[in-house]
Structures are given as structure tokens and as C-alpha cells.
Enzyme design. Sequence first.
Site, PDB file in Angstrom:
ATOM      1  N   LYS A 176      -0.143  -4.117  -3.819  1.00 17.37           N
ATOM      2  CA  LYS A 176      -1.476  -3.556  -3.553  1.00 17.37           C
ATOM      3  C   LYS A 176      -1.554  -2.157  -4.164  1.00 17.37           C
ATOM      4  O   LYS A 176      -0.938  -1.215  -3.669  1.00 17.37           O
ATOM      5  CB  LYS A 176      -1.763  -3.481  -2.053  1.00 17.37           C
ATOM      6  N   ASP A 207      10.433   5.345  -9.646  1.00 17.71           N
ATOM      7  CA  ASP A 207      10.046   5.905 -10.943  1.00 17.71           C
ATOM      8  C   ASP A 207      10.685   7.261 -11.201  1.00 17.71           C
ATOM      9  O   ASP A 207      10.983   7.623 -12.348  1.00 17.71           O
ATOM     10  CB  ASP A 207       8.524   6.050 -11.021  1.00 17.71           C
ATOM     11  N   SER A 221       0.820  -1.210   0.000  1.00 18.29           N
ATOM     12  CA  SER A 221       0.000   0.000   0.000  1.00 18.29           C
ATOM     13  C   SER A 221       0.861   1.269   0.000  1.00 18.29           C
ATOM     14  O   SER A 221       1.594   1.528  -0.941  1.00 18.29           O
ATOM     15  CB  SER A 221      -0.940  -0.050   1.209  1.00 18.29           C
TER      16      SER A 221
END
Length: 572
Positions: free
Chosen positions: A324, A310, A299
Site C-alpha cells: 500500500k 532503502d 501502509s
Amino acid sequence: MKKTYLKIAAASLLAALVVPAAMGDSNDANSASVARNLDIFNNIYKELTTFYVDTIDAKKSIETAINAMLDDIDPYTEYIPASEQDEFRVLATGEYGGIGSYIMNRTGDKKGVYISSPYKGSPAAKAGLRPGDRIIMIDGDSVVNWSSDSVSSHLKGQPNTHVHLKVERQWTQDSIIDFDITRETIKVDPVPYHGVARGCMGYISLTTFNEQSAQQVKDAVVELKQNPDVKFLVLDLRGNGGGLMESAIQIVGHFVPKGTQVLVTRGRDKQSEKTYKTTADPVDTTTPLVVLVDGSSASSSEITAGALQDLDRAVIVGSRSFGKGLVQSTRPLPFDGLLKVTVAKYYIPSGRLIQEVDYSHRNPDGTFQRKPDSLANVFHTANGREVRDGGGITPDIKVEYPEINRLVYNIVRDHWAFDFATKYAAEHPSIPSPAKFEVTDEIFNEFKAFINPDKFEYDKVCEAGLKALKDVAKAEGYMNDSTSIEFERLEKLLKHDLSHDLDTHRSEIAKHLAQEILDRYYFQQGQLEYMVRKDEAIDRTLEMFAKPGEYERILGKPVTEGKPAKSNKKKR
């Protein structure tokens, strides 16, 4: 009274069914289906309450129906009645009123509820409660047969109120001890330990994402940056199951420029799409950063690790995270209930969704589908590195953790390490600091002598496998004098020797012993400080920084020449 109870429960179910329909689905056919099925449900329940041979428990029956419906959707959509919302609020706020201690329930000859680990500085710790204390009375009531939930609810309460405990403490002269404790506002520290480790690393352990997490991480970063020995930062998210999404966005914002996009959430329709960017000035955008993850990082942990990956702001080290990519929100229900419902999927800066399980489709056997690696789509980081969707965050540096040995599993499961540490602490007033403590030969031999072989439940896999093979040999007609002799030889070779097996797995056992013992003297902070000294992921991190330019190479950045970070690994 019975009819009123039924109306209350039915109203809760009605709300649970109608709320999703109100969130944008105005299809007439679907609305008619909802009304029809509600009518069927109500009539079935009416018939049961009227004609069933025994009395129906309205509350239990309706909540069972609600939970069965929600279980069919995903594990994160759940009904939270008013009576169970305290724990839910603690997860969000990180605060509650109580004595400040973990407790655990035990069965067998040591049945009862025990103090497991008081928080450092908590009322429990200040009063003198210790791990291993068996709670036998609370405010004059015997709790010997109580569940841990019942004990927990009685230990919690408004700050400045009092609670009286009577505990049984083993390995001490006065085994029955009374405590009068004043409850306080307990703040669950999301950063139980931060500090300079291995001579060059600023280490931060983050265990949850609550309202305090972002500020705690910021304070830790600011403090560590002031130490000239710190060459890089490590944010440890292993075992962190997540929490508040906003907290994750704020923490990412500590390390990237203000206004950086962290994620996009998308619900059932285009109008529900939201973009989240950092809103505060960063604390540090240049110090090399490593984020540790494992299969229990989920999460908000994955938002943090995934966004920093990223954006090429951090190297991710460890094992693949949980996977998740869903966002939950709470909706109010009648009679003070809450519906925690999945409202969107989130997409991190590269545009990828890291959700692994497709809860909208089931396999024929009723299990949910997992996205195979072969179907993962390729995305790109800010520097053009390839990353993939589905299945969590894949680390840039993978660490293969060995599976836990069955012997070690039994030692932990049956509390042998826990009980030994309790006994050891009762007999030793002090031990070296976590930076210096080791499980010596003397301590390990004490532990071996502490284990009673007659009570140790051994998973004798080899012996069970050999017996199964003998049974097959008999059934297949291969058991004769020669094979019988060979089986006897194997039985002697494979016979378990507990002392030998303990020595064989000493290294792994010693880690558990050390953390249990350190908890008695230095709380969770001491456990973490010791763990950093013995950690494989930290070893791999140091190896990366020992290679000039390796950190930049992994992130796809231009390599800058410089001296490798110093490591004290050789001193371990």
C-alpha cells in the site's frame, strides 16, 4: 421532516462529489459533467421518493449511493458519518473512554457477546473480568440478542462514569457474576511487549502507528540499549496494518541521522509534492537492526520497513508486505461528516513506489489490476543494492510460512482452543512464566479429551474429494466391480481419525493452545513473549547473526570481523 432529511443526505453527496473537483481540476467540461450528473441523480431520487410504491429511507439510500461511488475508487477512500467517528479517532489517538477489553460475538449453541481479552491493567482486568465471560446484562438491560457493536457502544463512555455488568462464567461454582466498573481513559498500547529474548536480542513488538507509537518505540530502544546482553534490535511489524504516516517518519528517525529524507508524496499536480525528513536527533544509528514484516504489514509499516531498507539501516526478514503506497487525508463535510480520501502516492528513499494494485484501471471482470513482478522497476539502496517497486517490500531474508491446516483452522474458528483455555484457567490458579511455559503431554491430552467429536465440524477434504471422484467415475462409465472394490479400500485408508489427526498436527495446535492459555494469566504480553521463543523469523535472524559478517554483507557494507551473536536456540 422528510424533505429536510433528504437535503441533509444530498448535501453530503454533493460535498463528496465537489471536493475532488476543487482540488485543482478546473476543466470546464469536467465541471459541466459533475453538474449534469448531480442533476440526474437528484431527479432520479425525486422521482423515487414521489412515485415508488414503498417509502424510501433517505439516510440509507444516500449513504448506499455514496459508498458505492467511493468503492469504485479505492478501498481507502470512505465517508465517515458523525456517528462512526469514534472508532476513527481511536485509531489515530490510541485513546478512548471505556473498560478496556476486546469482545467477540459468537453464534450457535454459545450465541452471545463474550469478553475476549481484557487489556493488562484496564478497568476490566482490575475488576476481574476474564476471557470467556458471556455478557448477559449491561446496566439492567439484557444484551443476549445484541450485536457486538451495540455492546461495545454501551461499554464505552466518559471516564469516571460507571457501568454495571452481569456475566455468565463457565466452569466455576458461581456462574452468574456482577461487576460494577468505573470507566477510564484507555490508552491502546502500540508496543504491547518489548524485552531481551533468546539471550542476545532486543525485541520490540509494534502493533499500530498512532500518536503514542514513536515515543513508545523510543522508550523501548533506550531501555534495551542499557542491557549489555543486547547485541541487536528487532522491530516486529508483522500484522501491523499501519496508521499515522507522521508516526512512521518519527520512528525511522530514531535510527537514522537527523535531516534524513524518508519519503516524498505526490498528488495530482506538481504543487502537491511534499518531502518528509526526520526532524529529531536519533536514538541509535549503529546497533544492528532487523525489521520483521509479513503480508499484513501495510501502509506506515511499509514506510518504516521500506525506508530503513532503502537507507541500508536494517535487514528486512519475513514475507512480502501488503503493498500500500497511498496516502489518505480527511476532509470535513456538512453535518459533521468526514471524507477520508486518497490524496497522494508515497515514494521511499530509493525513489520507488511500493503500491501493488492499480486502482485507476479495472480488469474486464471488474477486479483491479495488480502489477506483475515482471514489470517491476529496479531501484538502488544507499549502498547500491537492487530493490524493486510495486508489490510491497520484499524481505532481504525470506521466510516461507506454511499454510494453516484445515484441522487447525477449525479448532481456532470454532473456539475449541479458546474454550479449553478458559476451562484450564478456571481449574489451574497458576502456570509457569511465558519464558518457561510449554504445552505438555498432559495438557495436550486434556485438550484432546475436551473436544467432542460429535460437535467438531470437520472439513473432510479427502472424503469429499473421493466422493466427487466416485461420481465422475460413475458418470464416465468406469464404475464396475473392480473399481468399486478399490474405492472401498481407499475409503478405509482415507477415513478420518480425529485423535490421530490431532496428534499429527500437535506442534501447530500447541502454539495456539499456548497463546490462549497464556492470555488468561499474562495478557497479550505473555503471548508475545512466548511467540518469540517459537518464531521462524526469529530463528532466521539468529542464523544470520551467527555467521560473522553476514549482516553487513546483506546490507552491502564493509564486513567487520567479530564474534557471532550467541543463541540459546539449542536449549529450546
